[in-house]
Design an enzyme around this catalytic site. Structure first.
Site: not given
Length: 351
Positions: A142, A177, A218, A298, A305, A319
């Protein structure tokens, strides 16, 4: 609004998505599209490992690999990177993408490529080499982009870009995805095994992978960003990102992260470009998800973000994530230190 899974890859679901059907994402994002002729892609990470005093020899080796891409059946997309690992070794990686696995096999087996890699000269140069190659099927990867043109990575061998997609902005959207996620949980099987050579002794070492190793790339591209967005990236986004990447590099083994490299793009002379990305190999997509959804390193990246994503203009974020079958993987090392890539976690084959 459309699904990240293209129409020709849809099938009756036996596994549900992580959100309700009426979910609306908070800002637009897009995925790469390819027609039904794309059945499998090849992602080849070809590395040179060296000490600072060997830089010129390493640059020559990198240029030799790039030159080989100009042979018949070479990749349609490639880029170059540099990073220093936690053992103090510098590394160049030449990353190539093919949309035709048969063409890749012809390139790999060509006398020029096979002869160079197989030559005894590689053993005595004082450099380390590695090739980490995976070939996911079309349903096994994906993508996600915050922009719609000049797609990097695997997007460069695909045919175009989607409209606004539904599956992003929530925990689990990465899995949703994947076309294969409609019917398969992508669980790992087996372990990493050393099938020839000895990592502690150097020389040539071949590692056997296992089904559903997950690979994430990423990236961030600030080449066209103005002063305000550059400040946003360097002052707000990069510090937690580096903290997270260093954590995975140094302490990710317990979480199922086999290898993590935060790399900077370079040109053929080794000059740094204003582009960077993470290369992370994980035991499984599930292990990657657990870190992404719950680990403080993370969560700091993700919340930063989300706070700034809607206002980005020239700062390009993206990514790509894939899983692959064991038979579609190659992990091979020449004179690399024993904590390189898959060497660290690979177990000796049982007698």
């Amino acid at each position: 609004m459309e699904s990240a899974i293209d129409q020709h890859l849809k099938c009756p679901r036996t596994l549900s998505r992580r959100v309700d059907d009426d979910y609306q994402p908070p800002f637009p994002m897009w995925v790469a599209r390819a027609d039904a002729s794309l059945q499998q892609v090849v992602m080849a990470y070809l590395g040179i490992q060296f000490r600072e005093e060997q830089r010129e020899a390493a640059l020559k080796a990198m240029r030799d690999i790039v030159a080989s891409f100009g042979l018949a059946d070479g990749p349609q997309q490639h880029d170059l990177t540099h990073h220093t690992d936690n053992q103090g070794y510098e590394n160049f990686i030449v990353v190539g993408y093919w949309r035709d696995s048969a063409a890749y096999c012809r390139w790999l087996r060509s006398p020029e490529v096979d002869g160079w890699w197989s030559s005894e000269d590689r053993l005595g140069e004082g450099l380390g080499y590695f090739r980490e190659i995976i070939a996911p099927r079309a349903e096994q990867f994906e993508t996600l982009y915050g922009f719609r043109d000049d797609l990097p990575g695997v997007g460069g061998v695909m045919d175009g870009i989607s409209g606004d997609i539904e599956e992003h902005g929530y925990w689990g959207s990465m899995r949703d995805r994947f076309p294969v996620s409609q019917t398969d949980r992508m669980r790992p099987s087996g372990e990493l095994r050393v099938v020839s050579g000895d990592p502690a002794k150097g020389g040539r070492v071949l590692v056997q992978g296992h089904d559903n190793i997950a690979l994430i790339r990423s990236g961030q591209d600030w080449a066209e960003a103005g002063d305000e967005e550059r400040a946003l990236y360097f002052d707000e986004m990069l510090p937690p990102l580096l903290q997270g990447m260093d954590f995975l590099r140094d302490e990710g083994q317990a979480l199922g992260c086999y290898s993590n490299r935060f790399v900077r793009n370079i040109d053929l002379d080794g000059n740094l470009l204003d582009i960077a990305y993470d290369i992370g190999h994980w035991r499984s997509l599930d292990r990657l998800e657990r870190w992404a959804e719950s680990h403080p390193t993370h969560l700091r990246i993700f919340t930063t973000f989300f706070r700034v994503a809607a206002g980005l203009q020239k700062l390009r974020l993206y990514h790509e994530v894939s899983v692959s079958d064991a038979r579609s993987q190659m992990f091979e090392y020449i004179n690399c230190h024993p904590r390189t890539g898959m060497l660290r976690d690979a177990q000796p084959m049982q007698a």
